[in-house]
Design a protein around this motif. Structure first.
Motif, PDB file in Angstrom:
ATOM      1  N   LEU A  70      -6.474   2.582 -12.113  1.00 21.99           N
ATOM      2  CA  LEU A  70      -6.337   1.435 -11.221  1.00 21.99           C
ATOM      3  C   LEU A  70      -7.390   1.484 -10.118  1.00 21.99           C
ATOM      4  O   LEU A  70      -7.915   0.451  -9.700  1.00 21.99           O
ATOM      5  N   SER A  71      -7.687   2.692  -9.670  1.00 22.12           N
ATOM      6  CA  SER A  71      -8.665   2.844  -8.589  1.00 22.12           C
ATOM      7  C   SER A  71     -10.079   2.486  -9.023  1.00 22.12           C
ATOM      8  O   SER A  71     -10.968   2.316  -8.186  1.00 22.12           O
ATOM      9  N   ASP A  72     -10.314   2.369 -10.344  1.00 22.04           N
ATOM     10  CA  ASP A  72     -11.643   2.018 -10.856  1.00 22.04           C
ATOM     11  C   ASP A  72     -11.812   0.511 -11.058  1.00 22.04           C
ATOM     12  O   ASP A  72     -12.937   0.022 -11.173  1.00 22.04           O
ATOM     13  N   ILE A  73     -10.705  -0.225 -11.142  1.00 21.89           N
ATOM     14  CA  ILE A  73     -10.775  -1.659 -11.424  1.00 21.89           C
ATOM     15  C   ILE A  73     -11.145  -2.419 -10.150  1.00 21.89           C
ATOM     16  O   ILE A  73     -10.466  -2.319  -9.133  1.00 21.89           O
ATOM     17  N   THR A  74     -12.225  -3.181 -10.199  1.00 24.85           N
ATOM     18  CA  THR A  74     -12.636  -3.968  -9.037  1.00 24.85           C
ATOM     19  C   THR A  74     -12.028  -5.373  -9.088  1.00 24.85           C
ATOM     20  O   THR A  74     -11.497  -5.857  -8.102  1.00 24.85           O
ATOM     21  N   ILE A  77     -12.401  -6.944 -17.668  1.00 27.25           N
ATOM     22  CA  ILE A  77     -12.014  -6.011 -16.606  1.00 27.25           C
ATOM     23  C   ILE A  77     -13.283  -5.332 -16.103  1.00 27.25           C
ATOM     24  O   ILE A  77     -13.978  -4.635 -16.856  1.00 27.25           O
ATOM     25  N   TYR A  78     -13.589  -5.547 -14.840  1.00 29.36           N
ATOM     26  CA  TYR A  78     -14.800  -4.978 -14.235  1.00 29.36           C
ATOM     27  C   TYR A  78     -14.418  -3.715 -13.460  1.00 29.36           C
ATOM     28  O   TYR A  78     -13.411  -3.685 -12.749  1.00 29.36           O
ATOM     29  N   THR A  79     -15.228  -2.678 -13.615  1.00 29.58           N
ATOM     30  CA  THR A  79     -14.918  -1.402 -12.969  1.00 29.58           C
ATOM     31  C   THR A  79     -16.004  -0.999 -11.974  1.00 29.58           C
ATOM     32  O   THR A  79     -17.116  -1.546 -11.975  1.00 29.58           O
ATOM     33  N   SER A  80     -15.662  -0.005 -11.177  1.00 31.74           N
ATOM     34  CA  SER A  80     -16.611   0.493 -10.183  1.00 31.74           C
ATOM     35  C   SER A  80     -17.770   1.254 -10.823  1.00 31.74           C
ATOM     36  O   SER A  80     -18.750   1.580 -10.154  1.00 31.74           O
ATOM     37  N   GLN A  81     -17.647   1.542 -12.130  1.00 38.29           N
ATOM     38  CA  GLN A  81     -18.757   2.183 -12.863  1.00 38.29           C
ATOM     39  C   GLN A  81     -19.652   1.144 -13.532  1.00 38.29           C
ATOM     40  O   GLN A  81     -20.417   1.463 -14.446  1.00 38.29           O
ATOM     41  N   VAL A  83      -7.921  -9.565  -8.075  1.00 41.30           N
ATOM     42  CA  VAL A  83      -8.880  -8.743  -7.343  1.00 41.30           C
ATOM     43  C   VAL A  83      -8.206  -7.498  -6.783  1.00 41.30           C
ATOM     44  O   VAL A  83      -7.030  -7.526  -6.411  1.00 41.30           O
ATOM     45  N   ASN A  84      -8.954  -6.399  -6.771  1.00 43.89           N
ATOM     46  CA  ASN A  84      -8.526  -5.167  -6.115  1.00 43.89           C
ATOM     47  C   ASN A  84      -9.019  -5.242  -4.676  1.00 43.89           C
ATOM     48  O   ASN A  84     -10.218  -5.172  -4.407  1.00 43.89           O
ATOM     49  N   MET A  85      -8.095  -5.381  -3.737  1.00 46.99           N
ATOM     50  CA  MET A  85      -8.459  -5.597  -2.336  1.00 46.99           C
ATOM     51  C   MET A  85      -9.162  -4.401  -1.707  1.00 46.99           C
ATOM     52  O   MET A  85      -9.818  -4.541  -0.672  1.00 46.99           O
ATOM     53  N   ASP A 137       0.994  -3.621 -11.398  1.00 48.34           N
ATOM     54  CA  ASP A 137       2.083  -3.719 -10.423  1.00 48.34           C
ATOM     55  C   ASP A 137       1.819  -2.743  -9.284  1.00 48.34           C
ATOM     56  O   ASP A 137       2.397  -1.654  -9.204  1.00 48.34           O
ATOM     57  N   ASP A 138       0.900  -3.144  -8.409  1.00 49.40           N
ATOM     58  CA  ASP A 138       0.414  -2.254  -7.356  1.00 49.40           C
ATOM     59  C   ASP A 138      -0.039  -3.108  -6.179  1.00 49.40           C
ATOM     60  O   ASP A 138      -0.653  -4.156  -6.357  1.00 49.40           O
ATOM     61  N   ALA A 139       0.255  -2.643  -4.965  1.00 46.77           N
ATOM     62  CA  ALA A 139       0.017  -3.447  -3.760  1.00 46.77           C
ATOM     63  C   ALA A 139      -1.438  -3.814  -3.544  1.00 46.77           C
ATOM     64  O   ALA A 139      -1.741  -4.809  -2.874  1.00 46.77           O
ATOM     65  N   ARG A 140      -2.361  -3.053  -4.110  1.00 48.37           N
ATOM     66  CA  ARG A 140      -3.776  -3.319  -3.841  1.00 48.37           C
ATOM     67  C   ARG A 140      -4.321  -4.511  -4.637  1.00 48.37           C
ATOM     68  O   ARG A 140      -5.408  -5.000  -4.358  1.00 48.37           O
ATOM     69  N   PHE A 141      -3.569  -4.990  -5.634  1.00 51.01           N
ATOM     70  CA  PHE A 141      -4.034  -6.094  -6.472  1.00 51.01           C
ATOM     71  C   PHE A 141      -3.342  -7.404  -6.101  1.00 51.01           C
ATOM     72  O   PHE A 141      -2.145  -7.432  -5.814  1.00 51.01           O
ATOM     73  N   ILE A 142      -4.112  -8.479  -6.108  1.00 51.20           N
ATOM     74  CA  ILE A 142      -3.565  -9.802  -5.851  1.00 51.20           C
ATOM     75  C   ILE A 142      -4.219 -10.810  -6.797  1.00 51.20           C
ATOM     76  O   ILE A 142      -5.437 -10.757  -7.037  1.00 51.20           O
ATOM     77  N   ARG A 143      -3.403 -11.703  -7.340  1.00 47.10           N
ATOM     78  CA  ARG A 143      -3.942 -12.777  -8.164  1.00 47.10           C
ATOM     79  C   ARG A 143      -4.369 -13.881  -7.208  1.00 47.10           C
ATOM     80  O   ARG A 143      -3.560 -14.635  -6.677  1.00 47.10           O
ATOM     81  N   CYS A 144      -5.656 -13.951  -6.986  1.00 41.74           N
ATOM     82  CA  CYS A 144      -6.201 -14.834  -5.962  1.00 41.74           C
ATOM     83  C   CYS A 144      -6.639 -16.181  -6.525  1.00 41.74           C
ATOM     84  O   CYS A 144      -7.044 -17.071  -5.766  1.00 41.74           O
ATOM     85  N   HIS A 145      -6.571 -16.326  -7.844  1.00 44.93           N
ATOM     86  CA  HIS A 145      -7.050 -17.534  -8.495  1.00 44.93           C
ATOM     87  C   HIS A 145      -6.395 -17.608  -9.870  1.00 44.93           C
ATOM     88  O   HIS A 145      -5.939 -16.592 -10.407  1.00 44.93           O
ATOM     89  N   GLN A 146      -6.354 -18.787 -10.443  1.00 43.83           N
ATOM     90  CA  GLN A 146      -5.772 -18.947 -11.773  1.00 43.83           C
ATOM     91  C   GLN A 146      -6.427 -18.025 -12.790  1.00 43.83           C
ATOM     92  O   GLN A 146      -5.797 -17.565 -13.738  1.00 43.83           O
TER      93      GLN A 146
END
Length: 241
Positions: free
Chosen positions: A145-149, A160-164, A195-197, A182-191
């Motif tokens: 999860l920490s790699d997903i931007t 799925i775009y990653t930090s690598q 994004v990983n905040m 299902d993690d607080a750092r992610f939000i569905r910001c668009h249809q």
């Protein structure tokens, strides 16, 4: 859940270490159970019934049963436990290396020093963090999860775009990815975007600014989404205090 032991007969020192570890674990979104013990005897009694914990922070100078004594007891039963000695002096470092200590923390220590010790321990025990598992190129792939931007929907697929700088194409709907993330750092910001905040650098008009890209924020509920992001940032700062 990862178990971490803190053993120190000085209550102030043990609570200080616990507070610093909690701050680091929260910032890194690592699920861990911190167990505090006030003596070597108490820790040994716990491990006799519950097993040796993978990470132990041991004060060297404890009455009756010292941290080195506890480490020797551990090593008779487990060679994989990562041991960090906390001490006010480097006098007994040689004994620590004899029992396979992974790190030393000299009191008083900073949060950065604790983070360095914890990072080394996590690496040694093979802790990789929270992840999702998806089929990529017909092969199962664990994605931290920490790699997903961010995630972008394209018809029946998601990118799925990653930090690598990877772009992983997966046959899955965005709604299903949202459920997995299902993690607080992610939000569905668009249809079409999640994004990983943690990777958001700024908000620019109708977009989240990430390194080398912009992720759109939907017009509907845009103010609520931006407020959610701001609240998340405040919470991250609060954890660091």
């Amino acid at each position: 859940m990862l178990k971490i032991a803190i053993c120190d007969d000085n209550a102030e020192d043990s609570q200080n270490l616990k507070k610093r570890l909690e701050s680091i674990l929260n910032l890194e979104n690592i699920d861990a159970n911190l167990l505090v013990f006030s003596s070597g005897e108490q820790l040994i009694a716990y491990m006799q019934t519950s097993g040796v914990m993978p990470i132990c922070f041991l004060d060297i100078y404890m009455k009756e049963v010292s941290g080195v004594d506890v480490a020797r007891w551990i090593r008779q039963r487990d060679n994989t436990c990562t041991i960090v000695f906390t001490t006010t002096s480097s006098e007994h470092m040689a004994q620590g290396w004899e029992v396979g200590a992974s790190h030393y923390l000299l009191k008083p220590f900073t949060e950065n020093e604790v983070k360095e010790a914890l990072t080394r321990c996590l690496r040694l025990v093979g802790y990789r963090g929270k992840y999702i598992e998806l089929m990529v190129n017909r092969q199962p792939r664990k994605i931290l999860l920490s790699d997903i931007t961010y995630v972008e929907s394209q018809n029946k697929h998601c990118l799925i775009y990653t930090s690598q700088n990877e772009e992983l194409r997966v046959l899955i709907r965005l709604g299903s990815v949202e459920e997995l993330l299902d993690d607080a750092r992610f939000i569905r910001c668009h249809q079409s975007y999640i994004v990983n905040m943690d990777f958001v650098e700024n908000v620019q008009e109708g977009d989240f600014v990430l390194p080398n890209t912009l992720v759109p924020i939907r017009r509907k509920n845009r103010c609520d989404i931006i407020r959610y992001y701001e609240d998340y940032c405040i919470e991250v700062v609060r954890r660091r205090v």
